[in-house]
Design a protein around this motif. Structure first.
Motif, short mmCIF file in Angstrom:
data_model
loop_
_atom_site.label_atom_id
_atom_site.label_comp_id
_atom_site.label_asym_id
_atom_site.label_seq_id
_atom_site.Cartn_x
_atom_site.Cartn_y
_atom_site.Cartn_z
N MET A 76 12.90 -1.30 9.60
CA MET A 76 11.94 -0.22 9.31
C MET A 76 12.63 1.13 9.44
O MET A 76 13.16 1.47 10.50
N LEU A 127 1.48 3.30 4.76
CA LEU A 127 2.74 2.62 4.50
C LEU A 127 2.71 1.95 3.13
O LEU A 127 1.66 1.52 2.66
N ALA A 175 2.04 5.64 12.37
CA ALA A 175 1.37 5.70 11.07
C ALA A 175 0.26 4.66 11.00
O ALA A 175 0.25 3.67 11.74
N LEU A 221 6.80 -1.81 3.51
CA LEU A 221 6.81 -1.39 4.92
C LEU A 221 5.70 -2.07 5.71
O LEU A 221 5.88 -2.43 6.88
N ALA A 276 6.09 -4.34 8.98
CA ALA A 276 5.32 -4.06 10.20
C ALA A 276 4.59 -5.30 10.70
O ALA A 276 4.55 -5.58 11.90
N ARG A 336 7.16 5.71 12.04
CA ARG A 336 6.32 4.67 11.42
C ARG A 336 5.37 4.04 12.43
O ARG A 336 4.29 3.59 12.07
#
Length: 346
Positions: free
Chosen positions: A159, A173, A168, A177, A181, A165
């Motif tokens: 990542m 995303l 977030a 991404l 995650a 991130r």
């Protein structure tokens, strides 16, 4: 297959949905095993029961669905009084879905990478909050340590800018991404078995290649077993060592990936492989397809479920009796009267 003791053993698993219109037998007698460090691929058309099988293992089938029969044995590891690790087999079907024991196994020892990360993540909490919560639930660490571990996980899955991130929301995303995650969340408690439910379906081919490479690297580093669910035989060829082919809630064939691809036994497996596009295909020529479609779950055909679409069906036998899953050759098993006469017990 080797004689290493299975990490997960599924025997004659049945999961039905009791609806007003009738009973849907989504999983109707599935049997397979997963060994430590092994990548098992489960393949089949949409609606064949792949995802319901995994939900049954995790005990997350929503009502009106329920497990009707069969065994799900998990090799649980506990620390004895002298500090050594002792293995014990736990029958997961005997545990209440929301019991302390099942919740410790689900997420802690068996983790799921769901098919659609957007719906798996809460849209009103940051992805970091959700991963930190999972870490604190299964590990004895404070919030600061859990955040540090989450950042390390984001780095492990490639990542970019992991600290940013982590704060977030999932909808901020990109698809790739979000996939990374959700893989980080599944790995947060260092599970011994990772279930990947079509993790490459909703991403482009470039991201798909990155996700597959990531899973292979993580599996090699952590020696975790993986159950990889997909309808894409091309993906199975890249990641799996052993393959289970499902159709209408049943296992049609299983065996090592090389044997399945080079010497498929069941007519359904053969038809699936013929329908894969090839570089050697004649331009502008239609791809071979499997005639017909999967029957409605309320009207499952008698006998072998594939016989209405099978060009090699034996009249009076395949349409009347269901073949049992039996060994064919040294390493494959198949459910087909072309190779044996054994039927499923009534």
């Amino acid at each position: 297959m080797t004689h290493v003791e299975p990490l997960l053993s599924v025997r004659d698993l049945k999961a039905y949905f009791h609806l007003d219109e009738g009973v849907v037998k989504a999983v109707d007698g599935v049997t397979f095993e997963v060994r430590p460090g092994e990548v098992l691929g489960i393949v089949g058309e949409s609606g064949c029961g792949k995802s319901v099988t995994m939900k049954a293992i995790l005990r997350i089938i929503d009502p009106p669905g329920r497990i009707e029969g069969g065994e799900i044995r998990w090799r649980h590891e506990v620390q004895s009084g002298n500090g050594s690790i002792v293995s014990e087999n736990i029958e997961l079907t005997q545990l209440a879905p929301n019991s302390k024991e099942m919740r410790a196994i689900r997420g802690g020892e068996i983790a799921l990478i769901p098919q659609e990360p957007m719906s798996a993540f809460s849209p009103v909490h940051t992805v970091g909050n959700q991963i930190i919560e999972a870490i604190m639930l299964h590990r004895k660490v404070d919030k600061r340590e859990a955040r540090r571990m989450a950042i390390d996980l984001f780095r492990d899955v490639g990542m970019p800018m992991p600290e940013r991130r982590l704060d977030a929301y999932s909808w901020q995303l990109s698809g790739g991404l979000r996939q990374r995650a959700i893989i980080a969340m599944a790995l947060s408690c260092n599970p011994r078995l990772l279930i990947a439910d079509e993790p490459t379906t909703a991403v482009d081919v470039t991201t798909q290649a990155q996700v597959l490479r990531l899973l292979r690297e993580l599996q090699a580093q952590r020696n975790a077993a993986i159950i990889f669910i997909t309808h894409d035989l091309g993906v199975i060829a890249q990641v799996a060592r052993y393959v289970v082919v499902m159709y209408l809630g049943l296992v049609m064939e299983q065996g090592p990936v090389d044997d399945i691809f080079h010497a498929p036994k069941h007519p359904y497996t053969q038809a699936l492989l013929r329908s894969i596009p090839s570089m050697a295909s004649t331009p502008r020529e239609a791809l071979p397809t499997i005639s017909g479609s999967i029957p409605h779950p309320f009207n499952k055909p008698r006998g072998c479920p594939f016989h209405p679409r099978c060009p090699q069906a034996i009249p009076g036998k395949c349409d009347q009796h269901q073949p049992a899953l039996q060994p064919v050759g040294e390493r494959q098993l198949t459910s087909c009267f072309l190779y044996h006469d054994r039927e499923v017990a009534a």
